[in-house]
Design a protein around this motif. Sequence first.
Motif, PDB file in Angstrom:
ATOM      1  N   UNK A 232     -33.242   0.703  12.890  1.00 20.37           N
ATOM      2  CA  UNK A 232     -34.485   0.166  13.441  1.00 20.37           C
ATOM      3  C   UNK A 232     -34.546  -1.342  13.228  1.00 20.37           C
ATOM      4  N   UNK A 233     -34.167  -1.760  12.029  1.00 20.95           N
ATOM      5  CA  UNK A 233     -34.154  -3.189  11.723  1.00 20.95           C
ATOM      6  C   UNK A 233     -33.189  -3.919  12.657  1.00 20.95           C
ATOM      7  N   UNK A 234     -32.010  -3.328  12.853  1.00 21.21           N
ATOM      8  CA  UNK A 234     -31.006  -3.913  13.754  1.00 21.21           C
ATOM      9  C   UNK A 234     -31.535  -4.020  15.179  1.00 21.21           C
ATOM     10  N   UNK A 235     -32.162  -2.958  15.661  1.00 15.11           N
ATOM     11  CA  UNK A 235     -32.692  -2.957  17.024  1.00 15.11           C
ATOM     12  C   UNK A 235     -33.809  -3.984  17.195  1.00 15.11           C
ATOM     13  N   UNK A 236     -34.677  -4.076  16.182  1.00 13.32           N
ATOM     14  CA  UNK A 236     -35.773  -5.056  16.253  1.00 13.32           C
ATOM     15  C   UNK A 236     -35.236  -6.486  16.261  1.00 13.32           C
ATOM     16  N   UNK A 237     -34.294  -6.736  15.353  1.00 12.53           N
ATOM     17  CA  UNK A 237     -33.738  -8.092  15.259  1.00 12.53           C
ATOM     18  C   UNK A 237     -32.936  -8.453  16.504  1.00 12.53           C
ATOM     19  N   UNK A 238     -32.347  -7.443  17.139  1.00 10.46           N
ATOM     20  CA  UNK A 238     -31.549  -7.693  18.342  1.00 10.46           C
ATOM     21  C   UNK A 238     -32.403  -8.135  19.521  1.00 10.46           C
ATOM     22  N   UNK A 239     -33.712  -7.952  19.402  1.00 10.41           N
ATOM     23  CA  UNK A 239     -34.613  -8.447  20.446  1.00 10.41           C
ATOM     24  C   UNK A 239     -34.719  -9.967  20.416  1.00 10.41           C
ATOM     25  N   UNK A 240     -34.295 -10.541  19.279  1.00 11.08           N
ATOM     26  CA  UNK A 240     -34.286 -12.006  19.156  1.00 11.08           C
ATOM     27  C   UNK A 240     -32.987 -12.511  19.767  1.00 11.08           C
ATOM     28  N   UNK A 241     -33.099 -13.325  20.774  1.00 10.98           N
ATOM     29  CA  UNK A 241     -31.923 -13.766  21.534  1.00 10.98           C
ATOM     30  C   UNK A 241     -30.881 -14.435  20.649  1.00 10.98           C
ATOM     31  N   UNK A 242     -31.338 -15.243  19.716  1.00 12.58           N
ATOM     32  CA  UNK A 242     -30.408 -15.964  18.830  1.00 12.58           C
ATOM     33  C   UNK A 242     -29.539 -14.992  18.049  1.00 12.58           C
ATOM     34  N   UNK A 243     -30.162 -13.932  17.529  1.00 13.20           N
ATOM     35  CA  UNK A 243     -29.411 -12.950  16.744  1.00 13.20           C
ATOM     36  C   UNK A 243     -28.505 -12.110  17.630  1.00 13.20           C
ATOM     37  N   UNK A 244     -28.989 -11.715  18.801  1.00 12.56           N
ATOM     38  CA  UNK A 244     -28.215 -10.826  19.671  1.00 12.56           C
ATOM     39  C   UNK A 244     -26.894 -11.459  20.107  1.00 12.56           C
ATOM     40  N   UNK A 245     -26.830 -12.793  20.122  1.00  8.75           N
ATOM     41  CA  UNK A 245     -25.616 -13.483  20.543  1.00  8.75           C
ATOM     42  C   UNK A 245     -24.783 -13.992  19.366  1.00  8.75           C
ATOM     43  N   UNK A 246     -25.136 -13.566  18.153  1.00  9.16           N
ATOM     44  CA  UNK A 246     -24.503 -14.121  16.955  1.00  9.16           C
ATOM     45  C   UNK A 246     -23.348 -13.271  16.428  1.00  9.16           C
ATOM     46  N   UNK A 247     -22.523 -13.891  15.605  1.00 12.82           N
ATOM     47  CA  UNK A 247     -21.447 -13.168  14.916  1.00 12.82           C
ATOM     48  C   UNK A 247     -22.021 -12.098  14.000  1.00 12.82           C
ATOM     49  N   UNK A 248     -23.187 -12.398  13.397  1.00 13.06           N
ATOM     50  CA  UNK A 248     -23.809 -11.441  12.481  1.00 13.06           C
ATOM     51  C   UNK A 248     -24.226 -10.170  13.214  1.00 13.06           C
ATOM     52  N   UNK A 249     -24.701 -10.316  14.452  1.00 11.80           N
ATOM     53  CA  UNK A 249     -25.089  -9.151  15.241  1.00 11.80           C
ATOM     54  C   UNK A 249     -23.865  -8.321  15.604  1.00 11.80           C
ATOM     55  N   UNK A 250     -22.794  -8.995  16.010  1.00 14.88           N
ATOM     56  CA  UNK A 250     -21.563  -8.274  16.356  1.00 14.88           C
ATOM     57  C   UNK A 250     -21.004  -7.554  15.129  1.00 14.88           C
ATOM     58  N   UNK A 251     -21.110  -8.195  13.978  1.00 18.84           N
ATOM     59  CA  UNK A 251     -20.648  -7.560  12.737  1.00 18.84           C
ATOM     60  C   UNK A 251     -21.465  -6.304  12.443  1.00 18.84           C
TER      61      UNK A 251
END
Length: 316
Positions: A232-251
């Motif tokens: 849920x935390x991942x899905x919520x944070x992925x709504x933030x464009x900066x995070x969705x395009x980041x290395x941290x999101x891919x990790x």
Amino acid sequence: MAGSDPNKLMAKADKLTRLSLTRWSADWKSATLLYEQAANGFRIAKDYEKAKEALEKASKGQELISSPWDAAKHMESAAALAKELGKWNEVADFYRRASELYIVCGRSQPASDALAKGARALEDSVPDEAIQLYTDACVLLEDDDKDQMAFDLYRAATNVYIKLEKQLTVIPYGLIEAKVLEDWFEVHRCCCFSVEMGLAADKCNATNSQCKAYLSAIIVYLYVHDIKQAEKCYNDCSQVDTFSRSDQCRFASKLFSAYTEGDVEEIKRLSQSSTVNNLDHMVIRLARKLPTGDVSALKTRASDEQEEPLDEDDLT
């Protein structure tokens, strides 16, 4: 020299603040100066208890003669002495009072700094109070539209939570038992601090710090094996464009895939990656211990969810 005896200075100052038949008003201006001199004398003599008492009275005096800034400074000095004496309740009370006096001066930054000093002093002895002080310090800055200055305070509060590793109870997949419910709320607050830290970073355009804060929250949830909340935390944070395009999101996506596959070796390999190495050291420590629960159950559950149930009434 009799005039420099701190005990006599205190006695003289006390006399000036007491009303009598011959003194109808207290002379706080003169008394405050004597209290300050007495505090210096006691500190030189390493009598910290009396020095603390003198500073408390000096602070009261400065407040009564309309000098809240100096009153706050004296309260901070008294708090530092209370720390030396191990009087933790007084440490918190004095730093809070100093913060209130700075607010009277209209200065949110030093008011927040005072609370942060108290939090740092209490991290090891009274961590719960330290976390509350960090929280209050952040609120002061946010209320004054200084969110970017709260970034380090959120990080510090998160690290205090993680230090209390005994509170990070591993939770069975899909189940929050009553006996661990209270601890789960503590974990949730820890993760909220990480997310708040990310929001503060966003407001000062610190995108890398923002993404690391979001990933940190996900890792803490995975550490307690609360996979649903981590997702849920991942899905919520992925709504933030900066995070969705980041290395941290891919990790994080790779990490969830490893969990879904029940691949313990892949989880351990990912926990050693450079993405993790760039997080705060307290979060790195938790990541290195992943997985903390039985991930084979996750693979079984994922397989079951993918299988469509047989409908005996469907003859097509």
